[in-house]
Motif scaffolding. Structure first.
Motif, PDB file in Angstrom:
ATOM      1  N   MET A  86      79.924  38.227  56.338  1.00 56.81           N
ATOM      2  CA  MET A  86      78.951  38.583  57.373  1.00 56.81           C
ATOM      3  C   MET A  86      78.734  37.463  58.388  1.00 56.81           C
ATOM      4  N   THR A  87      78.997  36.226  57.991  1.00 56.66           N
ATOM      5  CA  THR A  87      78.713  35.098  58.885  1.00 56.66           C
ATOM      6  C   THR A  87      79.594  35.106  60.124  1.00 56.66           C
ATOM      7  N   SER A  88      80.664  35.934  60.146  1.00 58.79           N
ATOM      8  CA  SER A  88      81.506  35.998  61.338  1.00 58.79           C
ATOM      9  C   SER A  88      80.826  36.744  62.474  1.00 58.79           C
ATOM     10  N   ARG A  89      79.817  37.573  62.150  1.00 54.48           N
ATOM     11  CA  ARG A  89      79.145  38.328  63.213  1.00 54.48           C
ATOM     12  C   ARG A  89      77.625  38.215  63.171  1.00 54.48           C
ATOM     13  N   ILE A 132      71.452  38.044  58.096  1.00 50.52           N
ATOM     14  CA  ILE A 132      71.986  38.218  56.745  1.00 50.52           C
ATOM     15  C   ILE A 132      70.850  38.297  55.738  1.00 50.52           C
ATOM     16  N   ALA A 133      69.845  37.464  55.931  1.00 44.02           N
ATOM     17  CA  ALA A 133      68.677  37.510  55.035  1.00 44.02           C
ATOM     18  C   ALA A 133      67.995  38.869  55.114  1.00 44.02           C
ATOM     19  N   ASP A 134      67.956  39.477  56.301  1.00 44.04           N
ATOM     20  CA  ASP A 134      67.385  40.819  56.446  1.00 44.04           C
ATOM     21  C   ASP A 134      68.117  41.822  55.550  1.00 44.04           C
ATOM     22  N   LEU A 135      69.435  41.636  55.417  1.00 46.81           N
ATOM     23  CA  LEU A 135      70.254  42.593  54.684  1.00 46.81           C
ATOM     24  C   LEU A 135      70.309  42.317  53.191  1.00 46.81           C
ATOM     25  N   VAL A 184      66.062  47.237  52.537  1.00 53.57           N
ATOM     26  CA  VAL A 184      66.260  46.754  53.907  1.00 53.57           C
ATOM     27  C   VAL A 184      65.462  47.607  54.879  1.00 53.57           C
ATOM     28  N   VAL A 185      65.599  48.936  54.745  1.00 51.43           N
ATOM     29  CA  VAL A 185      64.906  49.850  55.650  1.00 51.43           C
ATOM     30  C   VAL A 185      63.402  49.807  55.416  1.00 51.43           C
ATOM     31  N   ARG A 186      62.983  49.731  54.168  1.00 50.56           N
ATOM     32  CA  ARG A 186      61.554  49.684  53.863  1.00 50.56           C
ATOM     33  C   ARG A 186      60.875  48.491  54.551  1.00 50.56           C
ATOM     34  N   LYS A 187      61.589  47.387  54.617  1.00 56.03           N
ATOM     35  CA  LYS A 187      61.015  46.164  55.197  1.00 56.03           C
ATOM     36  C   LYS A 187      60.741  46.312  56.693  1.00 56.03           C
ATOM     37  N   ILE A 188      61.527  47.140  57.370  1.00 58.55           N
ATOM     38  CA  ILE A 188      61.393  47.222  58.829  1.00 58.55           C
ATOM     39  C   ILE A 188      60.940  48.598  59.313  1.00 58.55           C
TER      40      ILE A 188
END
Length: 921
Positions: A223-226, A232-235, A745-749
């Motif tokens: 994931m660090t390429s994009r 990444i922490a969000d995911l 992930v979705v619940r957080k946002i």
């Protein structure tokens, strides 16, 4: 060929290969005509070939090596119960009976674990064999057998092998299975004798599929390429400890004694390992160039045949136990349903192993599920206790980036030589190939040696200024507990004869790998839980979530958690224990990092809520209540999202009509539910728009191409800034897979309408989405037209089961063989209820489609008051023979959620027996 494998790419068959292929196809066509058309002589030959491998289940047979007669009693589903007067006779008969039903499956498994698939299936398997030889599973298994296992375990393994070989004696391939008959037209392969090490090595394959967070370690680095660190922490959000309960709730680590204790204790204090860290060289991102290297590694891993799972992804399971105070029997009830990849035959084999009189000479009276090719029972019950297993998910693997020089590899400023060994791979119809395997001083094999591309990108990899010069490049090595010899085979036999909690925990202490959540119940109304396993400790600042620098000893493992410090629970006050891959223990009560990648507790909390609802309602739980809980297909993510979808004003009448399907929906995912079909399609498109299209190509579905935003952006991009990228991952392995990590992930946002993740660029057909509801509206529209294309315009004909189908494929020739042979060996489809991260976990990958990827591979409910009132079911059937009545005779019932009677007592077994075979010395 084995599952998840492909033939060698870029190679065209030579003339001899084409001739053999034509010959094989001709044979198969003739055989099918013979089987289904009854063609005179061909019909006689075809049918006789198929029937030749069917086992004898009645009458008597002589087996050299038995000390006394053995009875094999099979019920109407072909499930065997074996009765013998000595341990050795019992396990010898087990080997014979399993070989009768499943030897081809056993043979494929041992060739997989030993890296010898090419001997059966030719050059297309050389790459897989190279990787498996590099891992060295069979070498470790042999060392276990020679140096670690107890004398009694060796005796049982020898007896089992003797039984298998008694079955093989005097038989040609076509006498054993239809698959060998087919192979015989293109390959002169002949089955070899079984060895005790063949059985031990199977545990390595099981451990590989249940290895923990290795895929997440790779994905985070890719994931660090994009994406940036925050994205990444969000995911990968933190486990929701306040909402979803951990497995153990009434204990914690005692820093004074260094043990885990139940009840009150001193605070957890500081352990030898931090609970947070950064991985590679202290960075939150992987080094430039490592993304490509890890992507290649992922592809290598993805091609390795799965043993019991889906290459480490999506592996789950449910198990729970309820104490007698809450059951109608006043004794415990225990349920288990491991979630594994669907296979034909099922990975599990049901049987009972009974001593005619339990004594020091013959110690076993046990029934349950085991693996064909391995003696004993893995999950089940004996006359005193019952136990179940779920994958704990603890982190027992680490990837290391190694700095290589011409002389070896760098380690603390010195250059150390590799340990090397040569491996010779025999290839059916081809030339023998020899490879060199390199290992570090810790016994870590260089996985990157198995792929030329890994070497090339390793030369381009860069790291921070504290790393060694690039020189000849970097390589990737693997540290894994299963590559150290252990005692797990001892644990199987200890579990099978354990009679109480103390003996159960003693057995668990030998269960090195794979680390499983073990639940327990006994006839004295005790219930319990134990986390077993060889679990590494790491230095402060390293949590194993990213690849570590191999040149720095600070990142090597510092030891293993003591058995006395591993979490457990015994007779908790709440009266039940649930394990479904959630966090084992609250992070504030434990000093060690077990993993950074738990399941997020969606299934476990739902099971707990169902139990609590029954208890608080004043009811008592029955065996059928436990079965009904296993079938619960409520969608927790739908409960969160649907109310918000219904508030959106949809202009398009066709989309609005689909939206109305969700009105009044009870969130259950029945196979005949149109609402479930539409919601899951909407969820899939939400994930794609919000996250999937923003992930790097290495994580997206192979062949799906799109114009993507610049690196480090989750929002829409100017058209002049976008780049064209195509996905590279197999559909059932891609992200976002839609599991409960994505729920979290979705619940957080979900309540942050303007979060950047909710933004999606405009397309030729759609305007840009600037907030949550605009993205949700677009997902509903996309879902409407996707289902129209797949299921038709008439929504009255829509159903979840039409999308969510299970196909059972024979593990080798049914996956990659000629189409005619696949037709003969494979079965399905079945339209299934359930879904991802539901209790009835018929898993699907949202990035790739709706087809069923993994399933409850078996279901059981054990009644500790009366074992004969226990229930069980298998995914397929007892037999591995394609035209046996017991090939898939349990699957229809399994799909409907039914369970079969599970006879245990002599009286019940006799009553259910259809065929009896006597094995005589």
């Amino acid at each position: 060929m084995p599952p998840n494998t492909t033939a060698s790419s870029g190679q065209k068959p030579g003339k001899s290969g084409r001739k053999k292929g034509r010959k094989a196809r001709l044979f198969l066509i003739v055989l099918v005509l013979a089987l289904f058309g009854g063609v005179a002589y061909g019909g006689y030959w075809g049918v006789s070939t198929v029937r030749a491998s069917f086992p004898q289940t009645k009458g008597s047979l002589t087996l050299d090596g038995l000390s006394g007669p053995v009875d094999v009693k099979r019920d109407g589903n072909g499930i065997p119960q074996i009765y013998a007067s000595s341990d050795e006779d019992l396990f010898m008969a087990q080997g014979y009976v399993q070989a009768q039903d499943r030897f081809y499956e056993m043979d494929v498994r041992r060739h997989m674990t030993s890296g010898r698939l090419s001997e059966m299936f030719g050059s297309g398997q050389v790459k897989n064999d190279e990787f498996l030889r590099t891992m060295g599973w069979d070498r470790v298994a042999k060392e276990e057998y020679d140096k670690k296992l107890s004398a009694s375990t060796k005796k049982y393994l020898q007896a089992y092998a003797k039984g298998v070989n008694a079955y093989l004696k005097g038989k040609d391939g076509e006498d054993i299975s239809l698959e060998y008959a087919a192979l015989g037209f293109t390959n002169d392969y002949k089955p070899q004798e079984w060895t005790p090490v063949d059985s031990v090595a199977w545990l390595k394959a099981m451990a590989w599929d249940l290895r923990g967070n290795m895929q997440e370690e790779i994905d985070r680095s890719l994931m660090t390429s994009r994406l940036g660190p925050k994205q990444i922490a969000d995911l990968y959000p933190e486990y929701p400890y306040s909402r979803n309960k951990t497995i153990t709730q009434e204990g914690q680590y005692d820093s004074v004694t260094g043990s885990y204790v139940q009840g009150s204790s001193t605070t957890a204090g500081s352990g030898t390992q931090s609970t947070s860290g950064t991985g590679l060289a202290g960075n939150t991102t992987a080094p430039d160039g490592l993304q490509s290297q890890l992507s290649k590694l992922y592809n290598v891993l993805d091609n390795v045949p799965t043993a019991v799972g889906v290459n480490g992804n999506g592996i789950g399971s449910n198990s729970w136990v309820v104490a007698g105070e809450h059951t109608i029997t006043n004794k415990p009830l225990l349920a288990n349903d491991p979630h594994l990849s669907a296979s034909l035959p099922s990975v599990w084999y049901q049987m009972g192993l009974h001593c005619t009189s339990v004594s020091s000479k013959c110690q076993y009276d046990v029934s349950g599920y085991t693996f064909a090719g391995m003696p004993g029972v893995v999950i089940g019950h004996n006359q005193n206790i019952a136990w179940g297993m779920t994958n704990s998910g603890v982190d027992v693997t680490d990837l290391y980036l190694e700095k290589i020089t011409g002389e070896g590899y760098e380690y603390d400023g010195k250059v150390l030589p590799f340990t090397t060994r040569k491996e010779t791979i025999k290839v059916a119809g081809g030339s023998t190939k020899t490879i060199v395997v390199r290992e570090t001083k810790d016994g870590m094999p260089l996985l990157s040696d198995r792929d030329d591309e890994l070497v090339k990108v390793g030369k381009k990899a860069t790291v921070d200024s504290g790393a060694p010069d690039r020189g000849d490049g970097y390589a990737i090595a693997l540290r894994w507990t299963a590559l150290d010899p252990g005692n797990s085979m001892d644990a199987v036999f200890q579990l099978d004869k354990a009679s109480n909690w103390s003996e159960f925990r003693t057995a668990a202490a030998s269960f090195d790998v794979p680390s499983q959540n073990l639940i327990y119940a006994d006839t004295n109304d005790n219930i319990g839980y134990q986390l077993p396993g060889k679990i590494p400790t790491r230095s402060k600042g390293d949590d194993g979530s990213l690849p570590s620098p191999g040149w720095n000893s600070k990142y090597r493992w510092t030891g293993y958690i003591k058995q006395s410090a591993l979490p457990y629970e015994y007779n908790p006050k709440r009266g039940y224990i649930v394990t479904a891959n959630q966090a084992v223990v609250d992070k504030d009560k434990y000093p060690y990092t077990l993993t950074t990648d738990w399941g997020y507790g969606t299934r476990s909390q739902r099971i707990s809520d169902l139990i609590e609802a029954k208890i608080k309602g004043g009811g008592k739980i029955s065996t059928d209540d436990m079965r009904q809980m296993q079938l619960d297909d409520s969608s927790e993510i739908a409960k969160l999202i649907v109310p918000k979808l219904l508030k959106i004003d949809v202009a398009d009448k066709n989309v609005r009509d689909a939206q109305k399907l969700l009105e009044g929906w009870d969130y259950t995912q029945d196979a005949d539910s149109a609402a479930a079909a539409y919601f899951n399609a909407t969820w899939r498109n939400i994930l794609k728009l919000a996250f999937g299209n923003k992930l790097p190509k290495e994580l997206r579905v192979k062949g799906q191409c799109l114009n993507v935003a610049p690196v480090d952006s989750t929002g829409p991009a100017d058209e002049n800034q976008t780049v064209r990228e195509c996905g590279q991952r197999e559909a059932d392995q891609a992200q976002p897979d839609g599991g409960d990590r994505w729920f979290e992930v979705v619940r957080k946002i979900i309540d942050d309408q303007n979060n950047d993740w909710w933004k999606a660029p405009k397309t030729r057909l759609d305007k840009a989405a600037d907030n949550r509801d605009e993205l949700f509206a677009r997902a509903m529209k996309d879902a409407r037209w996707e289902l129209t294309a797949k299921l038709g315009k008439d929504m009255d004909t829509w159903s979840w089961g039409r999308l969510h189908r299970l196909f059972l494929k024979n593990q080798t020739l049914g996956t990659e063989g000629p189409g005619v042979l696949q037709y003969m060996l494979n079965r399905g489809p079945w339209k299934l209820s359930g879904g991802e991260a539901t209790v009835n976990a018929t898993g699907w990958n949202a990035a790739g489609g709706y087809g069923v990827v993994w399933v409850p591979s078996m279901r059981m409910v054990v009644n500790l008051d009366d074992f004969d009132k226990s229930k069980w079911i298998n995914l397929s059937g007892a037999s591995g023979h394609a035209y046996s009545a017991h090939y898939t005779d349990q699957t229809d019932k399994w799909a409907k959620g039914e369970l079969l009677p599970w006879s245990f007592s002599d009286k019940a077994v006799d009553k259910s027996t259809s065929d009896t075979l006597v094995l005589k010395p």
